[in-house]
Design a protein around this motif. Structure first.
Motif, mmCIF file in Angstrom:
data_model
loop_
_atom_site.group_PDB
_atom_site.id
_atom_site.type_symbol
_atom_site.label_atom_id
_atom_site.label_comp_id
_atom_site.label_asym_id
_atom_site.label_seq_id
_atom_site.Cartn_x
_atom_site.Cartn_y
_atom_site.Cartn_z
ATOM 1 N N ALA A 328 0.934 -1.345 0.077
ATOM 2 C CA ALA A 328 0.259 -0.012 0.233
ATOM 3 C C ALA A 328 1.035 1.446 -0.131
ATOM 4 O O ALA A 328 0.538 2.336 -0.879
ATOM 5 C CB ALA A 328 -1.083 0.335 1.295
ATOM 6 N N LEU A 329 1.621 1.172 0.746
ATOM 7 C CA LEU A 329 2.475 2.816 0.961
ATOM 8 C C LEU A 329 4.146 2.694 -0.046
ATOM 9 O O LEU A 329 4.826 3.851 -0.070
ATOM 10 C CB LEU A 329 3.432 2.378 2.419
ATOM 11 N N GLU A 330 4.120 1.109 -0.933
ATOM 12 C CA GLU A 330 5.512 1.536 -1.560
ATOM 13 C C GLU A 330 5.475 2.435 -2.549
ATOM 14 O O GLU A 330 6.777 3.407 -2.834
ATOM 15 C CB GLU A 330 5.391 0.353 -2.263
ATOM 16 N N ALA A 331 4.174 2.659 -3.093
ATOM 17 C CA ALA A 331 4.389 3.625 -4.471
ATOM 18 C C ALA A 331 4.218 5.329 -4.164
ATOM 19 O O ALA A 331 5.122 6.182 -4.599
ATOM 20 C CB ALA A 331 3.143 3.740 -5.615
ATOM 21 N N ALA A 332 3.611 5.373 -2.979
ATOM 22 C CA ALA A 332 3.611 7.185 -2.109
ATOM 23 C C ALA A 332 5.172 7.233 -1.502
ATOM 24 O O ALA A 332 5.596 8.481 -1.579
ATOM 25 C CB ALA A 332 2.123 6.497 -1.624
ATOM 26 N N LEU A 333 5.406 6.034 -0.655
ATOM 27 C CA LEU A 333 6.631 6.430 -0.042
ATOM 28 C C LEU A 333 7.001 5.621 -0.263
ATOM 29 O O LEU A 333 7.405 4.255 1.189
ATOM 30 C CB LEU A 333 6.129 6.940 1.330
ATOM 31 N N PRO A 334 8.263 5.039 -0.508
ATOM 32 C CA PRO A 334 8.711 4.036 -1.012
ATOM 33 C C PRO A 334 10.098 4.139 0.048
ATOM 34 O O PRO A 334 10.677 2.522 0.645
ATOM 35 C CB PRO A 334 10.289 4.660 -2.314
ATOM 36 N N ARG A 335 10.528 5.143 1.378
ATOM 37 C CA ARG A 335 11.257 5.188 2.205
ATOM 38 C C ARG A 335 10.234 4.955 3.723
ATOM 39 O O ARG A 335 11.089 4.659 4.857
ATOM 40 C CB ARG A 335 11.701 6.406 2.876
ATOM 41 N N ALA A 336 9.176 4.509 3.537
ATOM 42 C CA ALA A 336 8.873 4.015 4.642
ATOM 43 C C ALA A 336 8.650 2.565 4.879
ATOM 44 O O ALA A 336 8.893 1.508 4.240
ATOM 45 C CB ALA A 336 6.675 3.579 4.586
ATOM 46 N N GLN A 337 8.726 2.472 6.246
ATOM 47 C CA GLN A 337 9.190 1.249 7.103
ATOM 48 C C GLN A 337 8.488 0.233 7.538
ATOM 49 O O GLN A 337 7.202 1.025 8.675
ATOM 50 C CB GLN A 337 10.254 1.144 7.936
ATOM 51 N N LEU A 344 7.380 6.625 8.338
ATOM 52 C CA LEU A 344 6.384 6.725 6.749
ATOM 53 C C LEU A 344 7.807 7.830 6.511
ATOM 54 O O LEU A 344 7.512 7.699 4.808
ATOM 55 C CB LEU A 344 4.986 8.113 7.249
ATOM 56 N N GLY A 345 8.466 7.990 7.157
ATOM 57 C CA GLY A 345 9.666 8.895 6.479
ATOM 58 C C GLY A 345 9.626 9.841 6.444
ATOM 59 O O GLY A 345 8.639 10.659 6.533
ATOM 60 N N ASP A 346 10.932 10.925 6.601
ATOM 61 C CA ASP A 346 10.179 12.139 7.178
ATOM 62 C C ASP A 346 10.164 12.868 6.177
ATOM 63 O O ASP A 346 10.008 14.304 5.883
ATOM 64 C CB ASP A 346 12.177 12.922 7.513
ATOM 65 N N THR A 347 9.925 12.668 4.959
ATOM 66 C CA THR A 347 9.190 13.385 3.470
ATOM 67 C C THR A 347 7.770 13.163 3.661
ATOM 68 O O THR A 347 7.083 13.266 2.647
ATOM 69 C CB THR A 347 9.676 12.894 2.239
ATOM 70 N N ALA A 348 7.055 12.500 4.909
ATOM 71 C CA ALA A 348 6.117 11.979 4.618
ATOM 72 C C ALA A 348 5.261 13.358 4.538
ATOM 73 O O ALA A 348 5.404 14.623 5.423
ATOM 74 C CB ALA A 348 5.523 10.804 5.910
ATOM 75 N N LYS A 349 3.712 13.123 3.919
ATOM 76 C CA LYS A 349 2.852 14.657 4.095
ATOM 77 C C LYS A 349 1.818 14.456 4.819
ATOM 78 O O LYS A 349 1.634 12.938 5.021
ATOM 79 C CB LYS A 349 2.308 15.037 2.715
ATOM 80 N N ALA A 350 1.002 15.606 5.031
ATOM 81 C CA ALA A 350 -0.207 14.908 5.956
ATOM 82 C C ALA A 350 -1.381 14.258 5.207
ATOM 83 O O ALA A 350 -1.963 13.172 5.446
ATOM 84 C CB ALA A 350 -1.170 16.498 6.014
ATOM 85 N N GLU A 351 -1.568 13.651 4.004
ATOM 86 C CA GLU A 351 -2.277 13.031 3.234
ATOM 87 C C GLU A 351 -1.367 11.815 3.439
ATOM 88 O O GLU A 351 -2.918 10.627 3.266
ATOM 89 C CB GLU A 351 -2.169 13.392 2.148
ATOM 90 N N HIS A 352 -0.275 11.422 3.738
ATOM 91 C CA HIS A 352 0.560 9.824 3.439
ATOM 92 C C HIS A 352 0.000 9.324 4.782
ATOM 93 O O HIS A 352 -0.323 8.191 5.172
ATOM 94 C CB HIS A 352 1.507 9.972 3.628
#
Length: 792
Positions: A328-337, A344-352
């Motif tokens: 679910a997160l791969e495309a939007a947040l490739p750095r998410a764990q 979610l990673g330090d580049t995450a936005k509110a919608e994430h």
């Protein structure tokens, strides 16, 4: 125990302030000012002979010279005058029809105490309730009813605050207001001359505006009333308690009482305040695990440590959850764990954050959602909060949030309006959730179905009672040695009678003391040494009666729990509880439980006897109501229902037709779950009774044929009854057999009226009620008839 007329305090329709004043700093001025500031909309009168002719009104409200000049009886009167005036005021108000009084003034001298006694005596004939004296008052913010001299006007919310301290109540109200938090009710009990903590608990247990109850108590005077009320309340909603004085020698007994009642004890005022946020705002469903969602690795580590320390409540994700979240997160947040914490990673936005909540929604093993956020440029607090609100529906187990540094009032209020609690640190978040888990586990202990233990035969019990009676008749108040062993043997408890029999392989010796406590009545105290000199010793109090489930709760607190088979210890603890329940002449007991790897033996028992002892705080199973008789060629047993009857009761309900269930429960019923059945079988014998009729089935096991149930109100003024009979046995006389015995039982308790209802189409029930002497009356519902029987 009574909730009679407490609605006059918590749901007032009109108010009179006796001794109202506009003199700055006076009690009358503070009480009047709070009512005006709160905006109470009902009739409001000031009574003060010094000002009646001098001023036409206080803040536009009429000022009267005397309580007798009131145009009608106020629902509640706030009395701000000196103690010598209380008896006459209470007598006059009661005669007018006023149902409650709040006495704000304090008792300081012996003369004041005498005046209070006279005021209580004056109230009694009119059933007028008195809160106080020395009380800050009672607040119901939803009605703008700020009754008393609180330091500030309270907001409306979902948590009730009940305290024995005026100072703490003021502090909590001051703390909650600026944080946007409120109360369903807040009450400072004062001296508890009439209304006490048990009464208020009983009222709040069924109050629909109260989602949770927070208690601050120093001492409990009427322990049996308190325990009954607390157990009823904790079955319906979370109850948390703070009691200061951990160095008090009796404090451990309060811990045991709270645990037995299903109350979660908190350690500090901060913990209790946090629950105003968590329980008053949140709509957190039953869950004992959580998933953390954050954007920063450092925050994730900090939050994980907080949860590990608070109770290790982070959910263990299964492989399916890991795979689903990664996809679910791969495309939007490739750095998410993908893991717990979910970073979610330090580049995450509110919608994430919303995307994460949506991805977690299908993974039920991930539990409650916890969003822990340190503001970033890409995800500002207000935007993240808006996203949480928009995606709240995906958090099926509820959602809690933590924003480092807090949030502005507008954002906080928006989150609160959508049932999302907001905490300022992960530690507070983790501890608040851990207490919710504690409540759930404690409630499960209340609702647990105990393992069935064979009851002692009547002959064995009579033999044990005979030993005690013979000793008292001979003028002896102590049983030791062979006599004590003989009495205990009736309950299958084995005693070591000589030193040679004492095994060297003992795991531990547990010292047991049974005694009368001045507050809680008969209690057990269990003490065992530390197993290694470093671990804490076992020091546990417990309130009888015990069953195997409650005994297991004691055993699992022992540091020796893994060193011996648990079953012998469970049998021993349950056995000694049965001894003191059945042999009421035992007022004290000292013995040692020698725990062997696969057995438990009693060493040096000493029993102290007397003609009478205190009543148990929790009423034991009333074996005296058991009866066996011949009925249509079968041996029929009529007895009170027991917790271990759950499966038998489920089978009984399964024999009833859908139409019979509809007639009994007034609506279509398909089935009952464990919680519902546990409430039917685990009853408080102090205020409820269910008599069941059983016969032995073809398999040799008992089966239930019918049940008659009666539930008394806390005043014991009325009791409501219901009867259910196996469908194929109706009109066979079993219903009358059960109902007549229930009538006799309720009458023996001093209840004034027995009431019931039935659907108008339920002709068999209406006929049974008439045959047993009830008057059949119409009700407000044309499809329902009522039954009434005076018992005096």
């Amino acid at each position: 125990m009574t909730v009679r007329n407490l609605d006059a305090i918590f749901q007032p329709k009109s108010v009179a302030v006796i001794g109202a004043s506009q003199r700055p700093g006076s009690i009358g001025q503070m009480v009047w000012q709070r009512l005006i500031e709160g905006g109470f909309a009902g009739p409001l009168w000031a009574v003060n002979p010094r000002h009646a002719g001098e001023l036409e009104s206080f803040d536009g409200k009429p000022v009267l010279a005397d309580a007798g000049d009131l145009p009608e009886a106020p629902t509640v009167a706030l009395i701000c005058t000196r103690p010598s005036t209380w008896p006459a005021l209470v007598h006059r108000l009661g005669g007018m029809g006023t149902r409650a009084a709040i006495i704000v003034g304090e008792v300081r001298t012996e003369e004041d105490r005498a005046d209070l006694r006279h005021a209580l005596a004056a109230a009694r004939p009119h059933l007028l309730r008195i809160l106080g004296p020395g009380t800050l008052g009672a607040l119901t913010p939803a009605l703008n009813a700020q009754l008393g001299a609180a330091a500030t006007v309270a907001r409306s919310g979902g948590v009730a605050w009940v305290s024995q301290s005026n100072a703490l109540t003021n502090a909590v109200l001051r703390w909650a207001g600026p944080r946007g938090l409120g109360f369903s009710h807040a009450v400072a009990l004062g001296d508890e001359a009439d209304v006490d903590v048990g009464d208020v608990l009983d009222y709040l247990a069924s109050d629909p505006s109260t989602r949770a109850i927070l208690l601050e108590v120093d001492s409990i005077g009427a322990a049996r009333k308190f325990m009954s009320a607390a157990r009823a309340a904790a079955r319906n909603k979370p109850v948390l308690a703070l009691r200061s004085g951990r160095d008090d020698p009796g404090d451990a007994l309060y811990t045991a009482a709270f645990r037995r009642a299903g109350i979660v004890r908190v350690d500090t005022l901060d913990d209790l305040l946090d629950e105003i946020e968590t329980l008053g705002v949140g709509r957190v469903a039953a869950s004992d695990t959580a998933t953390l969602i954050t954007s920063d690795r450092g925050v994730a580590t900090l939050a994980r440590d907080a949860f590990m320390k608070a109770g290790d409540t982070l959910a263990r994700w299964n492989d399916e959850a890991h795979a689903a979240l990664e996809t679910a997160l791969e495309a939007a947040l490739p750095r998410a764990q993908a893991g717990n914490p979910l970073v979610l990673g330090d580049t995450a936005k509110a919608e994430h954050f919303g995307l994460a909540l949506q991805a977690l929604a299908s993974q039920r093993s991930t539990g409650t959602a916890f969003v822990v956020h340190a503001p970033t440029h890409s995800a500002p607090v207000a935007e993240v909060a808006r996203t949480l609100i928009e995606n709240q529906r995906f958090a099926y187990r509820g959602m809690l949030a933590c924003f480092f540094g807090g949030v502005d009032d507008t954002t906080r209020d928006a989150l609160h309006a959508h049932g999302i609690p907001v905490h300022t640190t992960p530690r507070r978040l983790a501890r608040a959730f851990a207490r919710l888990v504690d409540y759930r586990l404690g409630r499960e202990l209340l609702m647990q179905t105990p393992e069935s233990m064979p009851a002692q035969g009547a002959a064995a019990i009579e033999a044990a009672q005979g030993v005690a009676h013979a000793a008292l008749a001979a003028g002896r108040a102590t049983l030791e040695g062979a006599e004590a062993a003989r009495l205990l043997a009736a309950f299958e408890l084995q005693t070591l009678e000589s030193a040679e029999q004492r095994s060297a392989e003992a795991v531990v010796d547990v010292n047991v003391e049974f005694r009368d406590d001045e507050n809680f009545g008969p209690v057990f105290h269990f003490v065992a040494p530390s197993p290694d000199g470093f671990s804490p010793p076992l020091r546990v109090y417990s309130l009888p009666p015990l069953n195997p489930v409650l005994s297991r709760d004691i055993v699992e607190q022992s540091p020796y729990v893994r060193h011996a088979a648990p079953e012998p210890m469970l049998e021993a603890l349950t056995g000694i509880s049965q001894v003191v329940c059945e042999v009421r002449e035992i007022v004290a007991m000292q013995l040692t439980l020698r725990v062997l790897p696969h057995a438990v033996m009693l060493v040096a028992p000493r029993l102290t006897l007397a003609e009478k002892r205190s009543r148990f705080a929790i009423v034991p199973y009333p074996r005296r109501l058991e009866e066996t008789l011949d009925w249509h060629g079968e041996r029929l047993t009529i007895r009170p229902i027991r917790p271990e009857d759950e499966e038998m009761h489920r089978a009984f309900i399964d024999t009833m037709t859908p139409d019979d269930l509809r007639l009994r429960f007034f609506s279509a019923v398909r089935s009952f779950d464990h919680t519902q059945l546990a409430r039917m079988t685990q009853i408080d014998y102090d205020r409820e009774m269910a008599l069941i009729a059983t016969v032995e089935g073809e398999d040799g096991k008992p089966r239930t044929l019918g049940v008659a149930r009666a539930v008394a109100d806390p005043d014991n003024e009325t009791a409501e009854f219901a009867v259910a009979i196996q469908s194929n046995l109706k009109r066979g006389g079993l219903g009358r057999l059960l109902l007549t015995r229930m009538i006799d039982y309720v009458r023996s308790r001093g209840t004034h009226w027995l009431l019931g209802e039935a659907l108008r189409e339920n002709a068999p029930m209406i006929g049974l009620a008439r045959a047993c002497g009830f008057t059949v009356t119409p009700t407000e519902d044309p499809g329902v008839v009522g039954f009434r029987m005076p018992l005096e």
